[in-house]
Design a protein around this motif. Structure first.
Motif, PDB file in Angstrom:
ATOM      1  N   LEU A  53       0.839  -1.197   0.000  1.00  0.00           N
ATOM      2  CA  LEU A  53       0.000   0.000   0.000  1.00  0.00           C
ATOM      3  C   LEU A  53       0.874   1.246   0.000  1.00  0.00           C
ATOM      4  O   LEU A  53       2.038   1.195   0.395  1.00  0.00           O
ATOM      5  N   ASP A  54       0.292   2.359  -0.415  1.00  0.00           N
ATOM      6  CA  ASP A  54       1.045   3.611  -0.362  1.00  0.00           C
ATOM      7  C   ASP A  54       1.099   4.109   1.086  1.00  0.00           C
ATOM      8  O   ASP A  54       0.385   3.613   1.958  1.00  0.00           O
ATOM      9  N   THR A  55       1.945   5.075   1.356  1.00  0.00           N
ATOM     10  CA  THR A  55       2.216   5.535   2.716  1.00  0.00           C
ATOM     11  C   THR A  55       0.965   6.067   3.401  1.00  0.00           C
ATOM     12  O   THR A  55       0.708   5.759   4.566  1.00  0.00           O
ATOM     13  N   GLY A  56       0.167   6.857   2.708  1.00  0.00           N
ATOM     14  CA  GLY A  56      -1.052   7.399   3.308  1.00  0.00           C
ATOM     15  C   GLY A  56      -2.019   6.308   3.736  1.00  0.00           C
ATOM     16  O   GLY A  56      -2.620   6.373   4.815  1.00  0.00           O
ATOM     17  N   SER A  57      -2.174   5.294   2.897  1.00  0.00           N
ATOM     18  CA  SER A  57      -3.060   4.179   3.232  1.00  0.00           C
ATOM     19  C   SER A  57      -2.525   3.374   4.407  1.00  0.00           C
ATOM     20  O   SER A  57      -3.300   2.881   5.228  1.00  0.00           O
ATOM     21  N   ILE A  58      -1.205   3.243   4.496  1.00  0.00           N
ATOM     22  CA  ILE A  58      -0.607   2.527   5.623  1.00  0.00           C
ATOM     23  C   ILE A  58      -0.914   3.256   6.924  1.00  0.00           C
ATOM     24  O   ILE A  58      -1.298   2.634   7.923  1.00  0.00           O
ATOM     25  N   PHE A  59      -0.778   4.584   6.920  1.00  0.00           N
ATOM     26  CA  PHE A  59      -1.065   5.354   8.134  1.00  0.00           C
ATOM     27  C   PHE A  59      -2.545   5.266   8.500  1.00  0.00           C
ATOM     28  O   PHE A  59      -2.902   5.167   9.676  1.00  0.00           O
ATOM     29  N   GLN A  60      -3.420   5.291   7.505  1.00  0.00           N
ATOM     30  CA  GLN A  60      -4.855   5.183   7.764  1.00  0.00           C
ATOM     31  C   GLN A  60      -5.198   3.817   8.356  1.00  0.00           C
ATOM     32  O   GLN A  60      -5.926   3.719   9.337  1.00  0.00           O
ATOM     33  N   ARG A  61      -4.659   2.753   7.757  1.00  0.00           N
ATOM     34  CA  ARG A  61      -4.905   1.404   8.276  1.00  0.00           C
ATOM     35  C   ARG A  61      -4.344   1.248   9.684  1.00  0.00           C
ATOM     36  O   ARG A  61      -4.935   0.581  10.528  1.00  0.00           O
ATOM     37  N   THR A  62      -3.197   1.861   9.953  1.00  0.00           N
ATOM     38  CA  THR A  62      -2.593   1.782  11.283  1.00  0.00           C
ATOM     39  C   THR A  62      -3.490   2.468  12.309  1.00  0.00           C
ATOM     40  O   THR A  62      -3.718   1.921  13.398  1.00  0.00           O
ATOM     41  N   ALA A  63      -4.021   3.626  11.974  1.00  0.00           N
ATOM     42  CA  ALA A  63      -4.918   4.335  12.893  1.00  0.00           C
ATOM     43  C   ALA A  63      -6.173   3.506  13.157  1.00  0.00           C
ATOM     44  O   ALA A  63      -6.628   3.399  14.309  1.00  0.00           O
ATOM     45  N   ASP A  64      -6.723   2.902  12.109  1.00  0.00           N
ATOM     46  CA  ASP A  64      -7.904   2.055  12.269  1.00  0.00           C
ATOM     47  C   ASP A  64      -7.591   0.844  13.147  1.00  0.00           C
ATOM     48  O   ASP A  64      -8.398   0.447  13.990  1.00  0.00           O
ATOM     49  N   TYR A  65      -6.429   0.258  12.945  1.00  0.00           N
ATOM     50  CA  TYR A  65      -6.035  -0.924  13.711  1.00  0.00           C
ATOM     51  C   TYR A  65      -5.837  -0.575  15.188  1.00  0.00           C
ATOM     52  O   TYR A  65      -6.231  -1.346  16.067  1.00  0.00           O
ATOM     53  N   ILE A  66      -5.264   0.583  15.467  1.00  0.00           N
ATOM     54  CA  ILE A  66      -5.069   1.015  16.858  1.00  0.00           C
ATOM     55  C   ILE A  66      -6.415   1.216  17.541  1.00  0.00           C
ATOM     56  O   ILE A  66      -6.623   0.770  18.675  1.00  0.00           O
ATOM     57  N   SER A  67      -7.366   1.850  16.852  1.00  0.00           N
ATOM     58  CA  SER A  67      -8.689   2.044  17.456  1.00  0.00           C
ATOM     59  C   SER A  67      -9.398   0.706  17.661  1.00  0.00           C
ATOM     60  O   SER A  67     -10.093   0.509  18.662  1.00  0.00           O
TER      61      SER A  67
END
Length: 85
Positions: A53-67
């Motif tokens: 995935l691109d960097t922005g999508s990785i950060f979005q998925r990471t935020a979702d995973y943390i929540s």
């Protein structure tokens, strides 16, 4: 597009290039990577579904995973309170 000039060691020796010179040339050809690149690769390994995935999508998925993980912790704490564990 540039073509890499890949020579075998015998060809380097025939041209008068020593082993150390060849190693130095190869070292200088390495691609520069931003220091955050390694940390992003770690995130790709930890967070499920982040490969390729691109960097922005990785950060979005990471935020979702943390929540999601925070929700799981709250749910388990609630279950422990209900059942008295």
């Amino acid at each position: 597009m540039f073509r890499r000039n890949r020579r075998i060691p015998e060809q380097h020796a025939a041209r008068g290039l020593g082993t150390r010179t060849v190693q130095m040339l190869r070292r200088n050809r390495r691609i520069y990577q931003h220091p955050i690149h390694g940390r992003i690769q770690k995130l790709e390994q930890i967070v499920p579904g982040c490969r390729q995935l691109d960097t922005g999508s990785i950060f979005q998925r990471t935020a979702d995973y943390i929540s999601f993980l925070q929700f799981q912790v709250k749910l388990m704490q609630g279950l422990c309170n209900v059942y008295g564990l």
